[in-house]
Scaffold this motif. Structure first.
Motif, short mmCIF file in Angstrom:
data_model
loop_
_atom_site.label_atom_id
_atom_site.label_comp_id
_atom_site.label_asym_id
_atom_site.label_seq_id
_atom_site.Cartn_x
_atom_site.Cartn_y
_atom_site.Cartn_z
N ALA A 117 71.11 -14.33 44.62
CA ALA A 117 71.46 -13.45 43.55
C ALA A 117 70.45 -12.47 42.85
O ALA A 117 70.56 -11.38 42.71
N SER A 118 69.23 -13.24 43.03
CA SER A 118 68.02 -12.10 42.46
C SER A 118 67.83 -11.07 43.56
O SER A 118 67.57 -9.74 43.02
N LEU A 119 67.97 -11.22 44.76
CA LEU A 119 67.75 -9.97 45.62
C LEU A 119 69.03 -9.05 45.55
O LEU A 119 68.79 -7.79 45.42
N ARG A 120 70.15 -9.70 45.19
CA ARG A 120 71.33 -8.70 45.03
C ARG A 120 71.11 -7.89 43.86
O ARG A 120 71.87 -6.70 43.82
N SER A 121 70.30 -8.28 42.77
CA SER A 121 70.09 -7.44 41.55
C SER A 121 69.36 -6.36 41.67
O SER A 121 68.95 -5.64 40.87
N ARG A 122 68.40 -6.42 42.68
CA ARG A 122 67.20 -5.51 42.59
C ARG A 122 67.60 -4.35 43.26
O ARG A 122 68.45 -3.92 44.01
N PRO A 123 67.03 -3.20 42.65
CA PRO A 123 67.46 -1.68 43.23
C PRO A 123 66.87 -1.52 44.60
O PRO A 123 65.76 -1.68 45.05
N GLN A 124 67.88 -0.68 45.20
CA GLN A 124 67.60 -0.39 46.62
C GLN A 124 67.71 1.07 46.98
O GLN A 124 67.37 1.60 48.02
N GLN A 125 68.04 1.75 45.86
CA GLN A 125 68.09 3.34 45.94
C GLN A 125 66.81 3.96 46.57
O GLN A 125 66.55 4.90 47.15
N ARG A 126 65.59 3.12 46.21
CA ARG A 126 64.26 3.53 46.51
C ARG A 126 64.12 3.61 48.24
O ARG A 126 63.36 4.66 48.43
N ILE A 127 65.06 2.89 48.80
CA ILE A 127 64.71 3.10 50.11
C ILE A 127 66.01 3.91 50.93
O ILE A 127 66.05 4.72 51.88
N VAL A 128 67.15 3.60 50.05
CA VAL A 128 68.55 4.25 50.94
C VAL A 128 68.36 5.92 50.60
O VAL A 128 68.89 6.49 51.60
N ALA A 129 67.88 6.23 49.28
CA ALA A 129 67.76 7.89 49.33
C ALA A 129 66.95 8.50 50.56
O ALA A 129 67.50 9.66 51.08
N PRO A 130 65.81 8.06 50.74
CA PRO A 130 65.07 8.72 51.72
C PRO A 130 65.29 8.33 53.05
O PRO A 130 65.30 9.19 54.08
N LEU A 131 66.02 7.27 53.13
CA LEU A 131 66.58 7.05 54.61
C LEU A 131 67.70 8.02 54.84
O LEU A 131 68.05 8.38 56.09
N ARG A 132 68.48 7.94 54.01
CA ARG A 132 69.70 9.20 54.09
C ARG A 132 69.09 10.48 54.22
O ARG A 132 69.81 11.22 55.09
N ALA A 133 67.92 10.78 53.86
CA ALA A 133 67.43 12.13 54.00
C ALA A 133 67.08 12.25 55.50
O ALA A 133 66.98 13.40 55.97
N LEU A 134 66.83 11.27 56.26
CA LEU A 134 66.53 11.13 57.74
C LEU A 134 67.64 11.09 58.52
O LEU A 134 67.49 11.18 59.60
N GLY A 135 69.04 11.08 57.86
CA GLY A 135 70.04 11.02 58.77
C GLY A 135 70.74 9.54 58.60
O GLY A 135 71.74 9.35 59.42
N ALA A 136 70.10 8.57 57.84
CA ALA A 136 70.95 7.37 57.88
C ALA A 136 71.98 7.19 57.37
O ALA A 136 72.48 7.94 56.29
N THR A 137 72.88 6.44 57.77
CA THR A 137 74.48 6.00 57.18
C THR A 137 74.26 4.73 56.55
O THR A 137 74.30 3.80 57.19
#
Length: 431
Positions: A117-137
């Motif tokens: 539950a703790s991990l599921r509450s933490r923000p992940q946009q900090r990795i998702v946004a830059p990875l998407r910029a590299l072409g990640a889905t």
């Protein structure tokens, strides 16, 4: 689990530390995509690092563990198999974020990563946004900001990214993704977080350069390019800091922590304690596994308040709860600022640390990005809660070694995340 503590007459001991958590994670993850077998000694057997082993095994990598020695049998960069079930990262943000980066470039692989539950509450946009910029889905709850995260391995490209925050997890996720790209990745901005990934990649033969605040990684031209790296993991300085603070605060103490990682990106707590006036001696300095290490002895000290801010914060972010305890016992005011990252750890560590210190009799004022600690307080025993946060559990245990009266800690089992032997060591050093 409940632990009750009373301050002992003396603290004495030589402490062999558990392996560094950050390096233990990376030793398994990177050797999993190398070609050949690697042996990792003094591996941290806490719950977080065991989550990394379990996830890597679910991706088809052979991993054998005997006590604190781990053997990883990597089969190359693109050897990971699609998992047949959800990857459970437990409480480990490092496992979730670094694996997301590693899997993002594994074409044809579909994976779902989740945790407690703790991990599921933490923000992940900090990795998702830059990875998407590299072409990640990538996808996930809250538009990819919360786990479970969904990764569909894609063909990634190189490029440049300016890091807005000093986060070793973000930096490492991007570097691991870049191993599978079609061009050089250049990272600039706040690249001053822990550099264990850069050191390990270089030792394994990756084409990576660090020039000031600029990091460049060029993907290998063949899948077997990374060679395995056997090492002995140095002692975890985050774990050592609890003993350093205990020794500095107790009126009759001398504790030596052996084989501590002295990587400059990890010695912020040592520098802060020195600035506060702690009696610290570093001996037997050497290099192990590409990391500087040494033996650190701390003795009873008279501490004074300081300001902890700016570039020092990334170098001691995990140690701030116990440093706040030290500040509560120091003479004069301590100000902690620029530490808004504490709001998104296993707990909101600004709120939980302030609440705990207040219960102990300290005068503390929370701020948006830190706290102001009056200092000079004689702490009293209290009933405290770990909130499932291993750093808090150990901080309140140290408070029990130096406060007047009885301190009772609920949720003491939280220490197992990073330091399973913590309570045994605490019992041994009491006199």
């Amino acid at each position: 689990m409940i632990h009750t503590m009373i301050a002992p007459r003396r603290l004495r001991g030589i402490i062999d530390l558990p392996g560094d958590k950050s390096i233990s994670h990376r030793a398994v993850l990177l050797n999993a995509i190398a070609t050949g077998a690697a042996e990792v000694a003094n591996f941290l057997t806490g719950a977080d690092c065991l989550s990394t082993i379990a996830c890597v095994q679910a991706l088809g990598v052979r991993v054998e563990r005997h006590e604190d020695t781990v053997r990883v049998f990597g089969a190359g960069l693109r050897s990971l198999r699609e998992p047949v079930d959800v990857l459970d990262c437990g409480n480990s943000g490092t496992t979730l974020r670094l694996l997301t980066g590693m899997l993002a470039g594994q074409e044809g692989i579909f994976a779902v990563l989740t945790g407690d539950a703790s991990l599921r509450s933490r923000p992940q946009q900090r990795i998702v946004a830059p990875l998407r910029a590299l072409g990640a889905t990538l996808d996930g709850r809250d538009r990819g900001n919360r786990a479970p995260l969904v990764v569909r391995g894609a063909y990634l490209h190189g490029g440049a990214y300016d890091l807005p925050i000093a986060s070793a997890q973000v930096k490492s996720a991007l570097l691991l993704a870049a191993l599978f790209g079609d061009g050089t990745l250049t990272l600039t901005g706040r690249t001053d977080g822990r550099d264990h990934t850069e050191r390990m990649l270089a030792a394994m033969g990756a084409t990576i350069t660090v020039d000031g605040q600029t990091i460049r990684l060029t993907p290998p031209d063949r899948p077997e390019a990374l060679h395995p790296l056997s090492l002995r993991v140095p002692g975890d300085p985050s774990s050592a800091t609890f003993w350093w603070v205990a020794a500095a605060l107790h009126p009759d103490a001398e504790l030596t922590t052996t084989g501590v990682c002295l990587n400059p990106t990890r010695t912020g707590a040592l520098d802060a304690l020195r600035a506060m006036g702690a009696q610290i001696e570093v001996a037997n300095q050497r290099v192990e596994g590409g990391e500087p290490v040494g033996d650190v002895t701390v003795r009873s000290s008279s501490l004074r308040g300081i300001v902890i801010e700016g570039a020092l914060i990334p170098r001691l972010i995990d140690e701030l709860p116990v440093l706040a305890l030290a500040a509560a016992c120091a003479e004069g005011e301590t100000i902690i600022r620029d530490a808004q990252e504490l709001r998104v750890k296993e707990t909101d560590r600004i709120a939980t640390v302030v609440a705990g210190l207040t219960a102990l009799g300290a005068v503390v004022e929370p701020t948006e990005d830190g706290m102001i600690i009056a200092g000079g307080g004689n702490l009293r025993g209290a009933t405290l809660e770990s909130h499932g946060d291993h750093r808090l559990a150990m901080t309140w245990a140290i408070a029990g070694l130096v406060g007047a009266g009885e301190t009772t800690l609920h949720g003491a089992e939280a220490v197992d995340v990073s330091y399973p032997e913590f309570w045994n060591v605490l019992r041994r050093i009491r006199e």
